[in-house]
Design a protein around this motif. Sequence first.
Motif, mmCIF file in Angstrom:
data_model
loop_
_atom_site.group_PDB
_atom_site.id
_atom_site.type_symbol
_atom_site.label_atom_id
_atom_site.label_comp_id
_atom_site.label_asym_id
_atom_site.label_seq_id
_atom_site.Cartn_x
_atom_site.Cartn_y
_atom_site.Cartn_z
ATOM 1 N N UNK A 20 41.613 -1.197 -28.948
ATOM 2 C CA UNK A 20 41.940 -1.201 -27.955
ATOM 3 C C UNK A 20 43.060 -0.221 -27.924
ATOM 4 N N UNK A 21 43.784 0.440 -27.072
ATOM 5 C CA UNK A 21 44.808 0.985 -26.899
ATOM 6 C C UNK A 21 44.906 1.114 -25.626
ATOM 7 N N UNK A 22 44.124 0.472 -24.493
ATOM 8 C CA UNK A 22 44.528 0.538 -23.086
ATOM 9 C C UNK A 22 43.641 -0.347 -22.599
ATOM 10 N N UNK A 23 44.185 -0.462 -21.319
ATOM 11 C CA UNK A 23 43.225 -1.199 -20.019
ATOM 12 C C UNK A 23 42.035 -0.558 -20.019
ATOM 13 N N UNK A 24 41.889 0.870 -19.853
ATOM 14 C CA UNK A 24 40.864 1.192 -19.102
ATOM 15 C C UNK A 24 39.555 1.916 -19.705
ATOM 16 N N UNK A 25 40.045 2.354 -20.967
ATOM 17 C CA UNK A 25 38.871 2.992 -21.872
ATOM 18 C C UNK A 25 37.667 1.891 -21.540
ATOM 19 N N UNK A 26 36.410 2.486 -22.023
ATOM 20 C CA UNK A 26 35.391 2.074 -21.566
ATOM 21 C C UNK A 26 34.315 0.841 -22.659
ATOM 22 N N UNK A 27 34.443 -0.308 -21.794
ATOM 23 C CA UNK A 27 34.584 -1.400 -22.325
ATOM 24 C C UNK A 27 33.820 -2.195 -23.252
ATOM 25 N N UNK A 28 33.055 -2.139 -24.786
ATOM 26 C CA UNK A 28 32.515 -2.305 -25.220
ATOM 27 C C UNK A 28 32.117 -3.580 -26.179
ATOM 28 N N UNK A 29 33.572 -4.689 -26.668
ATOM 29 C CA UNK A 29 33.187 -5.618 -26.853
ATOM 30 C C UNK A 29 34.319 -6.410 -25.974
ATOM 31 N N UNK A 30 33.823 -8.308 -25.740
ATOM 32 C CA UNK A 30 35.318 -8.770 -24.822
ATOM 33 C C UNK A 30 34.389 -9.962 -25.330
ATOM 34 N N UNK A 31 35.789 -11.027 -25.148
ATOM 35 C CA UNK A 31 35.804 -12.582 -25.718
ATOM 36 C C UNK A 31 36.089 -12.802 -23.707
ATOM 37 N N UNK A 32 34.683 -13.788 -23.283
ATOM 38 C CA UNK A 32 35.031 -13.977 -21.686
ATOM 39 C C UNK A 32 35.087 -15.505 -22.119
ATOM 40 N N UNK A 33 35.986 -16.509 -20.900
ATOM 41 C CA UNK A 33 36.395 -17.904 -20.972
ATOM 42 C C UNK A 33 35.075 -18.266 -20.322
ATOM 43 N N UNK A 34 35.246 -19.651 -20.711
ATOM 44 C CA UNK A 34 33.886 -20.114 -19.974
ATOM 45 C C UNK A 34 34.223 -21.372 -19.256
ATOM 46 N N UNK A 35 35.426 -22.275 -19.235
ATOM 47 C CA UNK A 35 35.487 -23.656 -18.020
ATOM 48 C C UNK A 35 34.727 -24.793 -18.071
ATOM 49 N N UNK A 36 33.711 -24.719 -19.263
ATOM 50 C CA UNK A 36 32.808 -26.301 -19.563
ATOM 51 C C UNK A 36 34.224 -27.284 -18.999
ATOM 52 N N UNK A 37 34.943 -27.752 -19.553
ATOM 53 C CA UNK A 37 36.612 -28.752 -19.735
ATOM 54 C C UNK A 37 37.361 -27.447 -18.416
ATOM 55 N N UNK A 38 37.145 -28.608 -17.707
ATOM 56 C CA UNK A 38 38.684 -28.740 -17.414
ATOM 57 C C UNK A 38 39.741 -28.044 -18.000
ATOM 58 N N UNK A 39 39.825 -30.241 -18.283
ATOM 59 C CA UNK A 39 41.006 -30.641 -18.544
ATOM 60 C C UNK A 39 41.944 -31.089 -17.559
ATOM 61 N N UNK A 40 43.202 -30.876 -18.524
ATOM 62 C CA UNK A 40 44.196 -30.923 -17.752
ATOM 63 C C UNK A 40 45.387 -29.859 -17.984
ATOM 64 N N UNK A 41 45.079 -28.768 -18.179
ATOM 65 C CA UNK A 41 46.214 -28.080 -18.034
ATOM 66 C C UNK A 41 46.482 -27.181 -16.646
ATOM 67 N N UNK A 42 45.463 -27.655 -15.709
ATOM 68 C CA UNK A 42 46.025 -27.323 -14.319
ATOM 69 C C UNK A 42 47.753 -28.243 -13.649
ATOM 70 N N UNK A 43 47.946 -28.812 -14.581
ATOM 71 C CA UNK A 43 49.385 -29.669 -14.881
ATOM 72 C C UNK A 43 50.501 -28.686 -15.188
ATOM 73 N N UNK A 44 50.156 -27.242 -15.643
ATOM 74 C CA UNK A 44 51.491 -26.922 -16.608
ATOM 75 C C UNK A 44 51.901 -25.732 -15.372
#
Length: 302
Positions: A20-44
């Motif tokens: 990864x050298x910049x924000x716009x080159x063609x994307x090949x692989x990525x880690x995408x969030x899940x949001x299965x549990x929202x937990x307590x992080x909303x407090x921060x």
Amino acid sequence: MSEVEFTTSETESKYLKLNVKNETDRLEAVVLGIGTDLGEESEINPTSKHHKEEGTYPTEEDIQHEISTFEKVLKAFGVEVYRPKNIEGLEQVFTRDIGFVIDNTYVVASMQEEVRQLELPGVRHITNKIDPQNIIHPPKNANVEGGDVILWNDHIFVGISARTNWEGYEFVKASFPHKQVHAIPLVVSEDRKKNILHLDCTFQPIGTKEAIIYENGFAEYPQIIYDLFKEEDMIKVDQAQMNRMFPNIFSLSPKDIVVERSFKALIAALKERGYTVHEVDYTENSKLSGLLRCSTMPLRRS
């Protein structure tokens, strides 16, 4: 050669390739969030607290549905999508914060909020596939999150915010001496409408020479940004648009950009400049104080 020895190509092939050298080159692989549990992080963060107080806080089902729609866009574009493993009680939506790739190096983020550090085991099945020699950790006093790190080829912009400190900037600068690393102090305020959580909430390069920018999000005039991006190549947004996170789009390629579908003014401006816009509904995720770039951790672009 003994049976346990590997050639260079064999050694490289057993590890996950990073680039990864910049924000716009063609994307090949990525880690995408899940949001299965929202937990307590909303407090921060102030935005999440506001929605809890107003009774407009999203459900896990809403969050998962929107992320699923985003995932379909990524896969349709041919992107290899990795997902964190769920950790009960933790919000694992914004993978950008917990780690990021610069060139072929994976940086394990050091986050001020201890609850966010608990998310790291959720991506261990992915990071275990990375060559250990290409993984670095900040020292204890250095805080740096991926939302504050924006790559632009030979340049790295590091936002100085409530989440990333000067020690974090110095760590990035020392770790990538072949790059020009720039500290970009951001507005930090108790007023949620003025506060800039991360650099990618006020500035985001697009294409090969353009950028989306909220000019009042910087605590100091960012001369280097104006040196690199011409006035006519900037899409400027106002405070109300920044609060809706207009700059927090996600590029699939120099011409393809994923945008929250309600950002009509931005969509029109992008199309006028020749971009192909992929519209998704991400309004519920925005209530957690993050959007499209926040919920992605690119591993490889070409």
